[in-house]
Every structure is written in C-alpha cells, then in structure tokens.
Design an enzyme around this catalytic site. Structure first.
Site, PDB file in Angstrom:
ATOM      1  N   LYS A   1       0.748  -1.192   0.016  1.00 20.74           N
ATOM      2  CA  LYS A   1       0.063  -0.081  -0.013  1.00 20.74           C
ATOM      3  C   LYS A   1       0.833   1.226   0.088  1.00 20.74           C
ATOM      4  O   LYS A   1       0.380   2.336  -0.598  1.00 20.74           O
ATOM      5  CB  LYS A   1      -0.894   0.032   1.131  1.00 20.74           C
ATOM      6  CG  LYS A   1      -2.110  -1.009   0.980  1.00 20.74           C
ATOM      7  CD  LYS A   1      -2.946  -1.146   2.090  1.00 20.74           C
ATOM      8  CE  LYS A   1      -3.894  -2.052   2.002  1.00 20.74           C
ATOM      9  NZ  LYS A   1      -5.008  -2.362   2.915  1.00 20.74           N
TER      10      LYS A   1
ATOM     11  N   ASP B   1      -9.673   2.599   2.383  1.00 23.01           N
ATOM     12  CA  ASP B   1      -9.981   1.718   3.379  1.00 23.01           C
ATOM     13  C   ASP B   1     -10.544   2.480   4.604  1.00 23.01           C
ATOM     14  O   ASP B   1     -11.571   1.745   5.295  1.00 23.01           O
ATOM     15  CB  ASP B   1      -8.464   1.207   3.987  1.00 23.01           C
ATOM     16  CG  ASP B   1      -7.823   0.046   3.179  1.00 23.01           C
ATOM     17  OD1 ASP B   1      -8.602  -0.537   2.748  1.00 23.01           O
ATOM     18  OD2 ASP B   1      -6.710   0.240   3.214  1.00 23.01           O
TER      19      ASP B   1
HETATM   20  P1  ATR Z   1      -0.841  -3.534   6.086  1.00 20.94           P
HETATM   21  O1  ATR Z   1      -1.110  -2.886   4.709  1.00 20.94           O
HETATM   22  O2  ATR Z   1      -1.819  -4.622   6.195  1.00 20.94           O
HETATM   23  O3  ATR Z   1      -0.970  -2.725   7.028  1.00 20.94           O
HETATM   24  P2  ATR Z   1       1.864  -3.522   6.194  1.00 20.94           P
HETATM   25  O4  ATR Z   1       2.157  -2.340   5.838  1.00 20.94           O
HETATM   26  O5  ATR Z   1       2.816  -4.578   5.771  1.00 20.94           O
HETATM   27  O6  ATR Z   1       0.537  -4.348   5.944  1.00 20.94           O
HETATM   28  O7  ATR Z   1       1.925  -3.581   7.897  1.00 20.94           O
HETATM   29  C1  ATR Z   1       1.472  -4.491   8.594  1.00 20.94           C
HETATM   30  C2  ATR Z   1       1.541  -4.136  10.108  1.00 20.94           C
HETATM   31  O8  ATR Z   1       1.304  -5.337  10.960  1.00 20.94           O
HETATM   32  C3  ATR Z   1       2.662  -3.307  10.718  1.00 20.94           C
HETATM   33  O9  ATR Z   1       1.908  -2.443  11.578  1.00 20.94           O
HETATM   34  C4  ATR Z   1       3.493  -4.452  11.562  1.00 20.94           C
HETATM   35  O10 ATR Z   1       4.349  -4.024  12.469  1.00 20.94           O
HETATM   36  P3  ATR Z   1       5.649  -3.469  12.270  1.00 20.94           P
HETATM   37  O11 ATR Z   1       5.749  -1.868  11.722  1.00 20.94           O
HETATM   38  O12 ATR Z   1       6.407  -3.466  13.589  1.00 20.94           O
HETATM   39  O13 ATR Z   1       6.252  -4.524  11.241  1.00 20.94           O
HETATM   40  C5  ATR Z   1       2.298  -5.289  11.793  1.00 20.94           C
HETATM   41  N1  ATR Z   1       2.751  -6.677  12.136  1.00 20.94           N
HETATM   42  C6  ATR Z   1       2.851  -7.694  11.311  1.00 20.94           C
HETATM   43  N2  ATR Z   1       3.243  -8.563  11.876  1.00 20.94           N
HETATM   44  C7  ATR Z   1       2.926  -8.760  13.103  1.00 20.94           C
HETATM   45  C8  ATR Z   1       3.124  -9.458  14.277  1.00 20.94           C
HETATM   46  N3  ATR Z   1       3.322 -10.826  14.277  1.00 20.94           N
HETATM   47  N4  ATR Z   1       3.011  -9.022  15.386  1.00 20.94           N
HETATM   48  C9  ATR Z   1       2.690  -7.594  15.565  1.00 20.94           C
HETATM   49  N5  ATR Z   1       2.667  -6.800  14.679  1.00 20.94           N
HETATM   50  C10 ATR Z   1       2.728  -7.345  13.479  1.00 20.94           C
END
Ligand code: ATR
Length: 281
Positions: free
Chosen positions: A74, A111
């Site tokens: 995104k 969204d």
């Molecule tokens: P999206 O478009 O769904 O927001 P993204 O931009 O890749 O996808 O963001 C994923 C989010 O989920 C981020 O906030 C990520 O945290 P980080 O910024 O620390 O990477 C969070 N996230 C992903 N896996 C996670 C996990 N196992 N536990 C907690 N937060 C997680």
C-alpha cells in the site's frame, strides 16, 4: 435493420498483493458488476515486493483499468502513482489505483471510509467522543487514522510492534485531533471503547502482547482481518469479555464499493454482498 448489439471484451480489474490467494475481492466485485450490469472481470495477482513496481506497470500497459492494492504494497503504491486523492496523500497509502486514459495512474485510499461505513452503518457505532486504540502502523492503519479522527474521537492511540512507526504516524496526523503513538507494552488503560486490529499478525496466527486492562464489557473489538471462524485477535477479545467482536468483512465490502465507484462511477449496494458473505462464515 440495425446490426446486433456487440458485447465487447470485459474491462479488466484486479488485486495485487502478497499473498492474495485468500482474497474474496473477485467474488465481491463479481456481485457488484452483475448487479450494476457492468462488463468487467476481476483477477488476483500475487506479486512479491521486489517485483511490485515493474509488474504493476506491466499490468497497466497490458490493458488493466484499475487495481486494488493490499499488503504489503500500500505504501509502495502511493510512491508509484502519478496523482493521489487528498485522502490517499494524507494516508501515504493507496489501496485503489485507477488508470485513466492509459496514461494517468490515480491512487486513492478507500480503506478508511470502508471502515467507518462498516462501524457506523452496519454495526451502529457512534464514534464521537470515544477512546479508540488502533493496533498497527502499516498501510491499513494509515488509511484508517484520518477518517477516524474526523469523527471527533476523544482520543486515538496508535500502538505498533515498531514504536517509531506509530510515533511517526501520530505526528503526521497530530493536526487533525488527539492522537499518540506507542509500543504495545506501553498502551495505558482505562479500557478503550473501540480497539481496531490493523496489524497483519493474524496472517501468522499471532496476537500482539498487550497489557491486561484494555478491554471492559463495553469495549468493541474490530479485526480488519477476515476469514472463517475466530482470529487470534477476536479470541483474545472474547477471552477478555469484550462487548462485541467483529471481523473485517464489512470493511472489505464497503471499501470495495468505494473502489467500484472510482472505477465505474456507480456505488453498488453492499447489503446483498454482506448477506452472501454471512452465509460462508
Ligand atoms: P498492511 O497494509 O496490512 O498494514 P503492512 O504495511 O505490511 O501491511 O503493515 C503490517 C502491520 O502489521 C505493521 O504495523 C506491522 O508491524 P511493524 O511495523 O512492526 O512491522 C504489523 N505486524 C505484522 N506482523 C506482526 C506481528 N506478528 N505482531 C505484531 N505486529 C505485526
């Protein structure tokens, strides 16, 4: 005698993400197209991050009229397009691309309006003066923060695994209302009115570790993730006796209707699609 009406090739749309196999968007846009008598097809494109730019441009030159964008692309999509709608510019994240005249790529973010439509219209939640916690600071959270703050919340807390991103997001939106960013462990009670999970942790079957006192019997817990059955987040919420838990089906359908509006100039009714999806739950 006039010649028989010729039906042209369907206009092509799709979803780019990684992964995308779980997506219900083709089903949703298929129902919208049928109801609105639009000749289009909607396909899934699984594109890893390194190939996103090249493959998306290739799809465009191949005749695609519009794309939805899901994780993890995104924010990269916001960099790729030539123009951004004000709400996408504000979010720094794009979930909908429209290719106009095959030269201009317009990036939008539906969204946030999709989430608000589901919370207010479908679930009957009045957001004014509520304390809201959003988990995650990625593309999904970025789309939601502006439209949430427009609802005159009492406060919005953004908590993220990587706290720097939560603080950065809060700073970007500080002019719109009372917003603060922190890490999961630092989220402070009293219990919130609404907790929204905008992390992709569910995809890995995980639930962020949060302090214990954030949920009361009046808290509504909303997981942007969707799928059959419980998620780690809805299980967590139920174990803490939240008033209500909801998954992101409604947001998915409402954001899709807004994308359809951008592409086709028609906002399809969402009730029949919501009813159809409720059957598969
Ligand atoms: P999206 O478009 O769904 O927001 P993204 O931009 O890749 O996808 O963001 C994923 C989010 O989920 C981020 O906030 C990520 O945290 P980080 O910024 O620390 O990477 C969070 N996230 C992903 N896996 C996670 C996990 N196992 N536990 C907690 N937060 C997680």
């Amino acid at each position: 005698m006039s010649p028989p009406h010729e039906v042209g090739a369907p206009d092509q749309y799709g979803l780019v993400g990684h992964p995308v196999a779980h997506s219900w968007s083709p089903f949703i846009h298929g129902m919208f197209a049928k109801a609105a008598a639009q000749n289009l097809i909607y396909r899934l494109f699984d594109i890893p991050p390194d190939d996103f730019r090249r493959e998306t441009l290739r799809l465009m030159t191949g005749g695609i009229r519009g794309l939805n964008v899901t994780l993890p692309h995104k924010q990269a999509a916001a960099e790729l397009v030539n123009e951004l709608t004000p709400r996408a510019a504000r979010a720094g994240a794009v979930n909908t691309i429209a290719f106009f005249e095959n030269t201009t790529l317009l990036g939008d973010n539906t969204d946030g309006v999709g989430l608000i439509a589901d919370l207010e219209r479908n679930l009957g939640i009045d957001l004014a003066d509520k304390r809201v916690l959003i988990l995650g600071a990625g593309g999904a959270a970025r789309g939601a923060v502006g439209p949430l703050l427009e609802r005159e919340l009492r406060s919005l807390t953004v908590a993220n695994r990587t706290p720097f991103k939560a603080r950065k997001l809060a700073a970007e939106f500080a002019d719109m209302g009372p917003i603060a960013g922190c890490t999961f462990a630092d989220v402070a009670g009293p219990p919130f009115d609404l907790i929204v999970n905008a992390t992709s942790a569910s995809l890995q079957g995980e639930m962020p570790a949060l302090p214990d006192d954030l949920v009361s019997e009046s808290t509504i817990c909303y997981d942007m993730a969707y799928g059959r059955g419980d998620t780690p987040f809805t299980r967590w919420a139920a174990s803490r006796h939240a008033r209500r838990t909801s998954k992101g089906w409604g947001m998915l359908v409402e954001q899709a209707a807004e994308s359809f509006l951008l592409w086709r100039g028609i906002r399809p009714g969402t009730e029949p699609v919501l009813a159809a999806l409720a059957q598969i739950e």
